[in-house]
Write a protein that holds these residues in place. Structure first.
Motif, PDB file in Angstrom:
ATOM      1  N   ARG A   1       0.831  -1.206   0.000  1.00 23.38           N
ATOM      2  CA  ARG A   1       0.000   0.000   0.000  1.00 23.38           C
ATOM      3  C   ARG A   1       0.864   1.253   0.000  1.00 23.38           C
ATOM      4  NH1 ARG A   1      -3.302  -3.252   3.440  1.00 23.38           N
ATOM      5  NH2 ARG A   1      -2.220  -2.468   5.289  1.00 23.38           N
ATOM      6  N   ASP A   2       1.912   1.248   0.823  1.00 25.75           N
ATOM      7  CA  ASP A   2       2.797   2.412   0.880  1.00 25.75           C
ATOM      8  C   ASP A   2       3.477   2.658  -0.467  1.00 25.75           C
ATOM      9  OD1 ASP A   2       2.111   2.743   3.506  1.00 25.75           O
ATOM     10  OD2 ASP A   2       3.921   1.789   4.313  1.00 25.75           O
TER      11      ASP A   2
ATOM     12  N   LEU B   1       1.813   7.211  -6.565  1.00 25.22           N
ATOM     13  CA  LEU B   1       0.785   8.183  -6.911  1.00 25.22           C
ATOM     14  C   LEU B   1       1.215   9.593  -6.537  1.00 25.22           C
ATOM     15  CD1 LEU B   1      -2.422   6.217  -5.877  1.00 25.22           C
ATOM     16  CD2 LEU B   1      -1.830   6.981  -8.171  1.00 25.22           C
ATOM     17  N   ARG B   2       1.852   9.736  -5.372  1.00 28.87           N
ATOM     18  CA  ARG B   2       2.280  11.066  -4.951  1.00 28.87           C
ATOM     19  C   ARG B   2       3.424  11.584  -5.823  1.00 28.87           C
ATOM     20  NH1 ARG B   2       1.212   8.819   0.542  1.00 28.87           N
ATOM     21  NH2 ARG B   2      -0.705   9.840   1.240  1.00 28.87           N
TER      22      ARG B   2
ATOM     23  N   LEU C   1      -6.423   0.701  -3.321  1.00 26.68           N
ATOM     24  CA  LEU C   1      -5.001   0.590  -2.969  1.00 26.68           C
ATOM     25  C   LEU C   1      -4.678  -0.812  -2.489  1.00 26.68           C
ATOM     26  CD1 LEU C   1      -4.374   3.960  -1.054  1.00 26.68           C
ATOM     27  CD2 LEU C   1      -3.689   3.384  -3.380  1.00 26.68           C
TER      28      LEU C   1
ATOM     29  N   ALA D   1      -9.024   3.770  -0.731  1.00 29.56           N
ATOM     30  CA  ALA D   1      -8.394   2.773   0.143  1.00 29.56           C
ATOM     31  C   ALA D   1      -8.607   1.334  -0.342  1.00 29.56           C
ATOM     32  CB  ALA D   1      -8.904   2.944   1.566  1.00 29.56           C
TER      33      ALA D   1
ATOM     34  N   LEU E   1      -6.042  10.252  -0.734  1.00 29.37           N
ATOM     35  CA  LEU E   1      -6.122   8.890  -1.277  1.00 29.37           C
ATOM     36  C   LEU E   1      -6.911   7.947  -0.369  1.00 29.37           C
ATOM     37  CD1 LEU E   1      -2.500   8.364  -2.666  1.00 29.37           C
ATOM     38  CD2 LEU E   1      -4.607   8.571  -3.985  1.00 29.37           C
ATOM     39  N   ASP E   2      -6.606   7.994   0.926  1.00 27.79           N
ATOM     40  CA  ASP E   2      -7.243   7.033   1.824  1.00 27.79           C
ATOM     41  C   ASP E   2      -8.742   7.295   1.974  1.00 27.79           C
ATOM     42  OD1 ASP E   2      -4.921   5.633   2.283  1.00 27.79           O
ATOM     43  OD2 ASP E   2      -4.317   6.911   3.947  1.00 27.79           O
TER      44      ASP E   2
ATOM     45  N   ARG F   1       0.996   4.296  -2.766  1.00 23.52           N
ATOM     46  CA  ARG F   1       0.815   5.701  -2.379  1.00 23.52           C
ATOM     47  C   ARG F   1       2.000   6.554  -2.837  1.00 23.52           C
ATOM     48  NH1 ARG F   1      -0.917   3.183   2.475  1.00 23.52           N
ATOM     49  NH2 ARG F   1      -3.163   3.473   2.854  1.00 23.52           N
ATOM     50  N   ARG F   2       3.222   6.064  -2.633  1.00 24.92           N
ATOM     51  CA  ARG F   2       4.397   6.831  -3.041  1.00 24.92           C
ATOM     52  C   ARG F   2       4.395   7.088  -4.540  1.00 24.92           C
ATOM     53  NH1 ARG F   2       7.126   3.445   0.544  1.00 24.92           N
ATOM     54  NH2 ARG F   2       7.872   2.176  -1.201  1.00 24.92           N
TER      55      ARG F   2
ATOM     56  N   VAL G   1      -4.755  13.201  -4.733  1.00 21.88           N
ATOM     57  CA  VAL G   1      -3.581  12.515  -4.180  1.00 21.88           C
ATOM     58  C   VAL G   1      -3.496  12.742  -2.673  1.00 21.88           C
ATOM     59  CG1 VAL G   1      -1.061  12.535  -4.145  1.00 21.88           C
ATOM     60  CG2 VAL G   1      -2.266  12.502  -6.334  1.00 21.88           C
ATOM     61  N   ASP G   2      -3.850  13.942  -2.215  1.00 26.94           N
ATOM     62  CA  ASP G   2      -3.784  14.241  -0.774  1.00 26.94           C
ATOM     63  C   ASP G   2      -4.828  13.479   0.022  1.00 26.94           C
ATOM     64  OD1 ASP G   2      -1.653  15.922  -1.089  1.00 26.94           O
ATOM     65  OD2 ASP G   2      -2.843  17.766  -1.118  1.00 26.94           O
TER      66      ASP G   2
END
Length: 851
Positions: free
Chosen positions: A645-646, A652-653, A704, A701, A696-697, A649-650, A693-694
């Motif tokens: 998941r991390d 996407l950011r 992801l 979620a 996402l969760d 996220r990385r 992006v800010d």
């Protein structure tokens, strides 16, 4: 009891500044701080200290920016006073002291006084401090102005004098004065002897990527010899002063002149030559001596007066420290000298008679040089200054009255270094370790290497390495170990000065068991000082090798060190050309390092963790062992759910939402939400790239988790994901505020194209519809509770745009007639009525509409 007075008449005989002593006395009577300005050579350095001493019972401290200037000034004043050096007049510089408890005037370097003030903040027994050559804006002098101004708030009896040849007097006076009034200014000016300016531009470039070119040094030596021969033919007593940017260039120019002519006594003058040789140059020559050519660095620009000079040859180059913030490194760079420095240099030819200056550039190049030198405080590494200020109790200079504040970015970097050394706490206050480091007269990182390296390699070797790195000595092929071998067996001035520094540093090192004198520990000492500069070879070519530093910088090196896998780097600077090996930086001082030593010196930079990334539509993970930016080992592993998941996220950011394939429905909903956010604000969500992006969760979620477990990107339902962002209960009005489609008079329901989320903030929703479907429509529809008018793209029967309008009534009454005239012949099967208001809207041809 007042000590015996100095005979100012005898000391000042023949010195122009003697005429300003009454003005200075009056200024000292008016207040305890005075600013003195006077041209070089007028005698202010000789006369002001004894005048101030005649008014004091305690000691007078006089600072100079350089050791040679402090020694020379003390010797000259003692000679004029007729007293032995070290009695009434003395000096203290790094590694050398000639003073006794009863010394009345003590010349010191600014660095000596700064460290003395750490132990004695109130300057007990000192009645006056005179800061000379303030115009040079050396960092240590700037710091002294701030510290001494604070001391004067507690000690009104302390006299403070700032002196310079060229000075922004009002600015300095405002700092040295009180809150209510600036310090008085004594400005002594004398008519200068005439100066003849000549120009001798070089036929080859002065600088290339490796520094001063050999061809330019040839040119300087050639024009100096020719001009000196002409000069002595006119005036056999005249000497020539040549300004070069550094000690290496001084030696090279001097060697070339000696080889071309035996007419002259060619002398070198810079900080590396022995004091006796420096003194011999400064004393001048007798009529029996050969004419002299003195080749010098900026040392003789204003700090020293060299008698007998009638001709100055100026390379118009200067060497100064410069910090490269992007790579976190500071080094000496050679650039064009400022015009004010060049004026100072030229003035050395007119101290005692008319003179001339020969500049080795053309007039246009000279005019393009900077007007003034940049203050050191703006360009130099601030670690030492920041530590001193922390020990003083003013972290970052807070509360001190300084000429310029410490630059925020450089100060932040310095504080990071000091925290890494354990020298300051989180609030910026000095720790016990920091105070111990501050008492070692060198950079805090080298002080740390001395303290931590001694137990590991022995006090002597640690002191040898630190003395070499802190001594501004040239290191051939960047190889510190080989440089140590040369210094140990050498009898050069550099070797003698280095051994003196080693002895002094060894006494300051902590007790340690005896260690062998071999050089295996050199790299460890360097790595303890600069762990972030530990480097690993990443590429080797015929020209050299490229190394990656733990800080992330790439740097090149040539010579034997190119064959080494691991290096401890002490000095790295920006460069180009062959030496940089295409990296943009060059290693100037380093030593080989073992992996065991690397781990010992930089354990805080070592990491061992799983690094997962989302690439090619799936999560990939590797276990990586790193030293800062240096990858040591990497093996593939299976990522955990959280690591996956991390990783997503990385990605996407970092890369944004472009990795997704947006369906038409998802894209349309996103655009509708973006318009509502633009017009109404909260609680409608931010549907821009950055906004999604800010959060996402909040909306992605489950997706992801799916991606982390291997679901392909193309199978994600982004429409359902976006619906999670709909605000309730406001969401029930979504279709009312921003409908998907708009019903036109013909009965068609036409899709509305909403503006892009990250596009023009003034863009409108667009409806593209055939013109005939809108006959008789007078009022333009508006969305979002009437806030936003729809922009119509009225199309031809073939779907080509005919008009763009957000005012249908005006269109039918005006531009429609022109459109009808042009289109009725092209599309005769479609209705083009003269009166669009009365026509029946239709999407069909005339015949089909009739049926």
């Amino acid at each position: 009891m007042m000590p015996a007075a100095f005979d100012l008449d005898a000391i000042g005989a023949g010195l122009s500044f003697a005429g300003a002593l009454d003005d200075l006395s009056a200024a000292l009577d008016a207040g305890g701080s005075v600013v003195v300005t006077a041209p070089p050579g007028t005698g202010k350095t000789t006369l002001v200290p004894p005048l101030v001493a005649s008014r004091c019972t305690g000691r007078v401290i006089v600072t100079q920016p350089r050791r040679v200037a402090a020694r020379a000034a003390a010797r000259r004043l003692a000679h004029l006073d007729g007293s032995p050096l070290g009695s009434r007049v003395g000096f203290t510089v790094r590694g050398e002291r000639s003073a006794v408890p009863t010394t009345q005037i003590e010349f010191v370097t600014a660095g000596v006084l700064l460290r003395r003030m750490l132990d004695d903040p109130g300057l007990d027994g000192v009645d006056a401090v005179i800061l000379d050559e303030v115009h040079e804006r050396a960092l240590e002098t700037d710091l002294l102005i701030g510290l001494l101004s604070e001391v004067r708030e507690l000690r009104e009896d302390l006299v403070l004098v700032a002196m310079s040849a060229t000075l922004d007097a009002e600015r300095i006076a405002s700092v040295l004065g009180s809150e209510s009034a600036a310090a008085p200014i004594v400005d002594h000016d004398v008519p200068a002897f005439p100066l003849t300016e000549r120009w001798a531009p070089s036929p080859v470039p002065r600088l290339d990527e490796r520094g001063v070119t050999s061809g330019f040094l040839d040119h300087v030596a050639r024009v100096t010899t020719s001009a000196a021969l002409t000069q002595i033919a006119e005036d056999p007593e005249a000497d020539v002063l040549v300004f070069a940017p550094g000690a290496r260039e001084v030696s090279e120019i001097a060697r070339r002149i000696r080889e071309s002519s035996e007419t002259f006594d060619v002398r070198e003058l810079h900080g590396r030559i022995p004091p006796a040789e420096q003194d011999a140059v400064i004393r001048g020559r007798t009529s029996k001596d050969r004419p002299r050519i003195i080749v010098t660095t900026s040392l003789a620009e204003s700090s020293l007066t060299v008698p007998g000079v009638r001709l100055v040859v100026d390379t118009c180059l200067s060497r100064h420290p410069l910090r490269d913030a992007s790579r976190g490194m500071t080094g000496l760079v050679t650039t064009a000298a400022s015009r004010s420095s060049s004026v100072q240099r030229a003035g050395r030819a007119t101290r005692q008679a008319p003179g001339a200056v020969l500049r080795c550039v053309d007039e246009r190049t000279y005019a393009a040089a900077p007007a003034r030198p940049v203050p050191e405080i703006a360009v130099i590494d601030l670690a030492d200054a920041a530590l001193l200020l922390a020990c003083w109790g003013s972290p970052g200079g807070t509360g001190l009255r300084m000429i310029d504040p410490l630059p925020a970015e450089n100060l932040a970097d310095a504080l990071t270094v000091l925290r890494g050394l354990g020298a300051i706490d989180d609030e910026g206050r000095a720790t016990a370790e920091g105070r111990a480091l501050a008492r070692v007269p060198t950079d805090p990182r080298l002080a740390r290497a001395l303290r931590d390296g001694s137990p590991a390699v022995g006090r002597r070797l640690a002191a040898e390495v630190v003395a070499l790195l802190g001594g501004d000595l040239r290191i051939a092929d960047a190889d510190v170990a080989q440089a140590l071998i040369s210094l140990r067996g050498g009898r050069t001035p550099d070797a003698r000065r280095w051994r003196d520094d080693v002895d002094r540093l060894e006494r300051l090192a902590p007790p340690a068991p005896h260690a062998s004198a071999d050089l295996d520990g050199v790299g460890l000492v360097i790595a303890l000082a600069f762990p972030e500069r530990i480097a690993r070879r990443v590429e080797r070519t015929a020209a050299g090798a490229t190394f990656l530093l733990a800080s992330g910088t790439r740097a090149g090196v040539t010579g034997p060190l190119a064959a080494v896998e691991w290096l401890a780097v002490a000095d790295v600077a920006r460069a180009s050309g062959r030496a940089a090996a295409g990296s943009g930086a060059v290693i100037r001082a380093a030593a080989a390092l073992t992996e065991a030593q690397m781990e010992q010196a930089a354990d805080h930079l070592l990491t061992d963790r799983v690094e997962a990334e989302f690439s090619g539509g799936r999560v990939q993970a590797r276990r990586e062992r790193r030293l800062g930016a240096i990858l040591r080992t990497s093996v593939p592993v299976r990522a955990s759910a959280q690591e996956g998941r991390d990783a997503v996220r990385r990605t996407l950011r970092r890369d944004g939402l472009g990795m997704f394939a947006w369906s038409d429905g998802a894209e349309a909903l996103r655009r509708r939400l973006a318009l509502l956010r633009r017009e109404l604000g909260d609680p409608w969500p931010d549907a821009s790239d950055a906004g999604l992006v800010d959060t996402l969760d909040a909306w992605l979620a489950p997706e992801l988790d799916a991606l982390a477990s291997g679901t392909p990107v193309g199978r994600l339902d982004l429409l359902s994901a976006l619906r999670r962002l709909l605000p309730w209960p406001e969401a029930v009005r979504l279709d009312e505020l921003a409908p998907e489609r708009l019903e036109v008079p013909s009965g068609s329901r036409v899709r509305i194209t909403y503006p892009e989320p990250d596009g023009d903030t003034s863009a409108r929703p667009v409806v593209a519809v055939k013109l005939q479907e809108c006959f008789g429509w007078a009022e333009t529809p508006r969305l979002v509770d009437g806030r936003v008018p729809v922009l119509f793209h009225l199309l031809s029967p073939a779907g080509r745009p005919l008009a763009v309008t957000d005012d249908l009534a005006s269109f039918w009454s005006g531009p429609y007639a022109q459109v009808r005239a042009e289109m009725r012949g092209r599309y005769p099967r479609h209705p083009w009525p003269e009166d669009p208001w009365a026509a029946t809207p239709t999407k069909h041809t005339k015949n089909r509409a009739a049926r």
